[in-house]
Design an enzyme around this catalytic site. Structure first.
Site, PDB file in Angstrom:
ATOM      1  N   ALA A   1       0.847  -1.192   0.000  1.00 42.77           N
ATOM      2  CA  ALA A   1       0.000   0.000   0.000  1.00 42.77           C
ATOM      3  C   ALA A   1       0.881   1.239   0.000  1.00 42.77           C
ATOM      4  CB  ALA A   1      -0.916  -0.010   1.211  1.00 42.77           C
TER       5      ALA A   1
ATOM      6  N   GLY B   1      -0.762  -5.189   0.987  1.00 41.13           N
ATOM      7  CA  GLY B   1      -2.016  -5.092   0.247  1.00 41.13           C
ATOM      8  C   GLY B   1      -1.975  -5.784  -1.099  1.00 41.13           C
TER       9      GLY B   1
ATOM     10  N   GLU C   1      -2.712  -9.330  -0.329  1.00 42.96           N
ATOM     11  CA  GLU C   1      -4.116  -9.392   0.068  1.00 42.96           C
ATOM     12  C   GLU C   1      -5.032  -9.306  -1.157  1.00 42.96           C
ATOM     13  OE1 GLU C   1      -4.487  -7.590   4.482  1.00 42.96           O
ATOM     14  OE2 GLU C   1      -3.500  -6.250   3.050  1.00 42.96           O
TER      15      GLU C   1
ATOM     16  N   GLU D   1       3.399  -6.101   7.406  1.00 44.14           N
ATOM     17  CA  GLU D   1       2.793  -4.961   8.102  1.00 44.14           C
ATOM     18  C   GLU D   1       3.304  -4.765   9.524  1.00 44.14           C
ATOM     19  OE1 GLU D   1      -0.232  -5.887   4.847  1.00 44.14           O
ATOM     20  OE2 GLU D   1       1.199  -6.988   6.103  1.00 44.14           O
TER      21      GLU D   1
END
Length: 260
Positions: free
Chosen positions: A66, A112, A115, A135
């Protein structure tokens, strides 16, 4: 469709979405998440699209994570809202699509990015791909479904280790874990993934959508997946695709499905 951060093409009933932010290693920001939602929505509504492949531009990254600069100063409430909106707009949205979605992981799929790949219905990877959820190195946890989908795919213990150590795994390890279905040489990744999609689009779009819904139901704690399967199985009998499929079988010819 024209987008600032995406390239979208459709050919022979297969759409390809390419996340196109190479200078940022295709990192997800709010604008890209919104564009992906718009692209998937449009493709889902197009009856001529029977399968979707999503990949990243270049040879380095699928999505390298991200865009941290967007949320570095968020409050508790803003952080929760970021995760909730992202899951609704993209990650849960992709998982629930009726049209089959394949992630072709062409390099780094981190945070992300992984994900997003896990939200797709299944995954292929290039031999140089690296995957992980780092993360915790930022003092946060995966917020776009990573703590839920990774254990479903690789098992609780492996997911715990990957998330707690923030370690990356290579493509062959990901295949061993069941995180990806196939590993191909970088230059053949999209071509080989297209060949899988071509097998998918020969089948009934109605049946495929109901299979996706039924499989997903088995991973929801408050849903009886067997009951969902029974109901969707029954619904198939009222479709034109069922009549065409069974008639074609009895007449010993290939079915011509219309998706109805």
């Amino acid at each position: 469709m024209t987008f600032e951060n995406l390239l979208v093409t459709t050919e022979n009933q297969i759409a390809q979405i390419t996340i196109n932010r190479p200078s940022k290693l295709n990192a997800l920001n709010k604008a890209t998440i919104l564009e992906l939602h718009q692209a998937f929505t449009s493709l889902e509504q197009n009856p001529d699209v029977r399968a979707i492949i999503i990949t990243g531009s270049g040879e380095k990254a699928f999505v390298a994570g991200a865009d941290i600069s967007e949320f570095a100063n968020f409050s508790v409430e803003e952080g929760a809202q970021l995760a909730a909106q992202g899951q609704e707009l993209l990650f849960d949205f992709v998982e629930k699509l009726k049209t089959p979605v394949i992630a072709a992981i062409n390099g780094f799929a981190l945070g992300g990015g992984l994900e997003l790949a896990m939200a797709c219905h299944f995954r292929t990877a290039s031999d140089n791909a690296k995957m992980g959820l780092p993360e915790v190195t930022l003092g946060v946890i995966p917020g776009y479904g990573g703590t839920q989908r990774l254990p479903q795919l690789v098992g609780k213990g492996r997911a715990m280790e990957m998330i707690m150590t923030a370690s990356m795994i290579d493509a062959e390890t990901a295949k061993e874990y069941g995180l990806v279905n196939h590993v191909y040489k970088q230059e053949f990744l999209v071509e080989e993934t297209l060949s899988i999609a071509q097998k998918i689009i020969k089948n009934s779009p109605v049946a495929l959508s109901k299979a996706i819904k039924s499989i997903n139901a088995g991973f929801k704690h408050d849903v009886d997946g067997y009951d969902v399967e029974i109901r969707n199985f029954g619904k198939c009998f009222g479709t034109e695709d069922f009549k065409e499929g069974t008639t074609a079988f009895l007449e010993k010819r290939k079915a011509d499905f219309k998706g109805k």
